[in-house]
Design an enzyme around this catalytic site. Sequence first.
Site, PDB file in Angstrom:
ATOM      1  N   LYS A  95       0.654  -1.160   0.067  1.00  0.00           N
ATOM      2  CA  LYS A  95      -0.161   0.175   0.066  1.00  0.00           C
ATOM      3  C   LYS A  95       0.812   1.211  -0.013  1.00  0.00           C
ATOM      4  O   LYS A  95       0.276   2.344  -0.417  1.00  0.00           O
ATOM      5  CB  LYS A  95      -1.025   0.079   1.176  1.00  0.00           C
ATOM      6  CG  LYS A  95      -1.921  -0.976   0.853  1.00  0.00           C
ATOM      7  CD  LYS A  95      -3.349  -0.728   1.871  1.00  0.00           C
ATOM      8  CE  LYS A  95      -4.467  -1.710   1.377  1.00  0.00           C
ATOM      9  NZ  LYS A  95      -5.751  -1.429   2.162  1.00  0.00           N
ATOM     10  N   LYS A 132      -6.331  -9.830  -5.636  1.00  0.00           N
ATOM     11  CA  LYS A 132      -7.520 -10.086  -4.811  1.00  0.00           C
ATOM     12  C   LYS A 132      -8.715  -9.055  -5.073  1.00  0.00           C
ATOM     13  O   LYS A 132      -8.263  -7.794  -5.418  1.00  0.00           O
ATOM     14  CB  LYS A 132      -7.161  -9.947  -3.227  1.00  0.00           C
ATOM     15  CG  LYS A 132      -8.232 -10.244  -2.205  1.00  0.00           C
ATOM     16  CD  LYS A 132      -7.749  -9.898  -1.020  1.00  0.00           C
ATOM     17  CE  LYS A 132      -7.843  -8.366  -0.644  1.00  0.00           C
ATOM     18  NZ  LYS A 132      -8.984  -7.983  -0.377  1.00  0.00           N
ATOM     19  N   LYS A 143     -12.237  -3.761  -2.022  1.00  0.00           N
ATOM     20  CA  LYS A 143     -12.880  -2.702  -1.808  1.00  0.00           C
ATOM     21  C   LYS A 143     -12.510  -1.383  -2.541  1.00  0.00           C
ATOM     22  O   LYS A 143     -13.021  -0.624  -3.443  1.00  0.00           O
ATOM     23  CB  LYS A 143     -13.341  -2.110  -0.382  1.00  0.00           C
ATOM     24  CG  LYS A 143     -14.640  -3.154   0.278  1.00  0.00           C
ATOM     25  CD  LYS A 143     -14.903  -2.539   1.551  1.00  0.00           C
ATOM     26  CE  LYS A 143     -14.290  -3.284   2.604  1.00  0.00           C
ATOM     27  NZ  LYS A 143     -13.066  -2.981   3.167  1.00  0.00           N
TER      28      LYS A 143
HETATM   29  P1  ATP Z   1      -9.654  -3.058   1.392  1.00  0.00           P
HETATM   30  O1  ATP Z   1      -9.313  -2.790  -0.244  1.00  0.00           O
HETATM   31  O2  ATP Z   1     -10.011  -1.513   1.757  1.00  0.00           O
HETATM   32  O3  ATP Z   1      -8.385  -3.441   2.179  1.00  0.00           O
HETATM   33  P2  ATP Z   1     -10.760  -5.371   1.497  1.00  0.00           P
HETATM   34  O4  ATP Z   1     -11.957  -5.597   0.360  1.00  0.00           O
HETATM   35  O5  ATP Z   1      -9.701  -6.019   1.334  1.00  0.00           O
HETATM   36  O6  ATP Z   1     -10.787  -3.901   1.413  1.00  0.00           O
HETATM   37  P3  ATP Z   1     -11.159  -5.591   4.364  1.00  0.00           P
HETATM   38  O7  ATP Z   1     -12.109  -4.489   4.891  1.00  0.00           O
HETATM   39  O8  ATP Z   1      -9.810  -5.618   4.120  1.00  0.00           O
HETATM   40  O9  ATP Z   1     -11.614  -5.813   2.705  1.00  0.00           O
HETATM   41  O10 ATP Z   1     -11.609  -7.182   4.868  1.00  0.00           O
HETATM   42  C1  ATP Z   1     -13.060  -7.362   5.310  1.00  0.00           C
HETATM   43  C2  ATP Z   1     -12.893  -8.733   5.306  1.00  0.00           C
HETATM   44  O11 ATP Z   1     -13.075  -9.610   4.031  1.00  0.00           O
HETATM   45  C3  ATP Z   1     -11.669  -9.495   5.743  1.00  0.00           C
HETATM   46  O12 ATP Z   1     -12.093 -10.711   6.749  1.00  0.00           O
HETATM   47  C4  ATP Z   1     -10.930  -9.871   4.932  1.00  0.00           C
HETATM   48  O13 ATP Z   1      -9.853 -10.970   4.887  1.00  0.00           O
HETATM   49  C5  ATP Z   1     -12.286 -10.335   3.706  1.00  0.00           C
HETATM   50  N1  ATP Z   1     -11.794 -10.198   2.380  1.00  0.00           N
HETATM   51  C6  ATP Z   1     -11.361  -9.031   1.636  1.00  0.00           C
HETATM   52  N2  ATP Z   1     -11.120  -9.388   0.392  1.00  0.00           N
HETATM   53  C7  ATP Z   1     -11.436 -10.533   0.122  1.00  0.00           C
HETATM   54  C8  ATP Z   1     -11.502 -11.323  -1.008  1.00  0.00           C
HETATM   55  N3  ATP Z   1     -11.021 -10.704  -2.213  1.00  0.00           N
HETATM   56  N4  ATP Z   1     -11.835 -12.737  -0.843  1.00  0.00           N
HETATM   57  C9  ATP Z   1     -11.852 -13.305   0.667  1.00  0.00           C
HETATM   58  N5  ATP Z   1     -11.936 -12.509   1.523  1.00  0.00           N
HETATM   59  C10 ATP Z   1     -12.008 -11.066   1.513  1.00  0.00           C
HETATM   60 MG    MG Z   2      -7.982  -5.626   2.782  1.00  0.00          MG
END
Ligand code: ATP
Ligand code: MG
Length: 340
Positions: free
Chosen positions: A125, A206, A209
């Site tokens: 990041k 991955k 969000k």
């Molecule tokens: P950001 O980009 O803000 O990090 P994110 O989509 O990675 O957002 P997080 O808020 O970091 O989401 O994670 C929320 C939950 O969702 C965590 O338990 C994380 O492990 C899970 N998670 C996030 N992205 C994925 C994915 N692509 N597949 C499976 N689980 C996920």
């Molecule tokens: Mg994340």
Amino acid sequence: MQDGNAQAAQSHRPRVFSGVQPTGNLHLGNYLGAISQWVKRQDERENIFCIVDLHALTIPEDIDPEQLRQRSRSVAAVFLAAGIDPDKSIIFVQSHVPEHSELAWLLNCITPLGWLYRMTQFKSKSENRDSVGAGLLNYPVLMAADILAYDTDIVPVGEDQQQHIELTRDLAIRFNNLFGDTFTVPKSEIPEAGARVMGLDDPEAKMSKSLSHRPGHALELLAPDKQLRKAVMSAVTDSDRELRYEHASRGVRNLLDLYSALSGVTVAEAEAEFAGEGYGTLKKALAGAVIDTVGPLREEANRLLADEKALDGILAQGAARAREITMPVLRRVKDALGVG
Ligand code: ATP
Ligand code: MG
């Protein structure tokens, strides 16, 4: 152990802490990898669901105050729509419970910098940024505080957060060694199916969000059917014409994994279902499965979002219940350190 204690130990449900950042629109990866797993185990566990808005401040250029508040509400609405019951579980916004920030400072003071520089999420990041805020580096310490403030037993996370849980455990152990037994050392738990949903536009990354601004990247839980279908149909695959899992590219495997997770069949069954077919057939079936899951969830979340007062009331009640747990833990930590 006396009989009464043994009974109490038996009836003690493991305490589970789960956090989601309001940094963008929740997507199917969040649902399959996290939210749906939490809902499934709501009765056998004592669940704490936290919308971690303080974690969403780590990239100062991206802070939009109105949007942040609204996104926190929208995460709450999706949680509730997905089946999280505010009477059974504690659901609240991190910044409403001041002990998170307070404990983060106390933990920061015992955290070796080297531990933080090693975090791969910090490395990725902070790459290609002219200026990196200290919050981005200290993010895992705040996450450790979130977890440790609740005497958490279990943290269900996707693979991407595994390293942060290890750091949390290391910090708890270090603190306990330095100042006496204070923290419960938590364990992580990685869900099996749908553990890592990849981006549809780039299956090497991955689904995230924070990448939801990229069209066709994520399957957003509040997106209309048309947008969901379009994202699935334009997902990156490979130049093969026929579907064979063992030779398939990452993109095709991602689609099959998603189909399997959503329709409840094994990957082998999904493979057999689409054997010899073109990718179009798989994509059409997947789009249907996505819409069947996301559609009803979206309708219910929108209904909840329309009544802001009721939603804020649920979150205020959640924060009050959270503090019943965090205040005594902080008292213990401060006593151990000789402050407060
Ligand atoms: P950001 O980009 O803000 O990090 P994110 O989509 O990675 O957002 P997080 O808020 O970091 O989401 O994670 C929320 C939950 O969702 C965590 O338990 C994380 O492990 C899970 N998670 C996030 N992205 C994925 C994915 N692509 N597949 C499976 N689980 C996920
Ligand atoms: Mg994340």
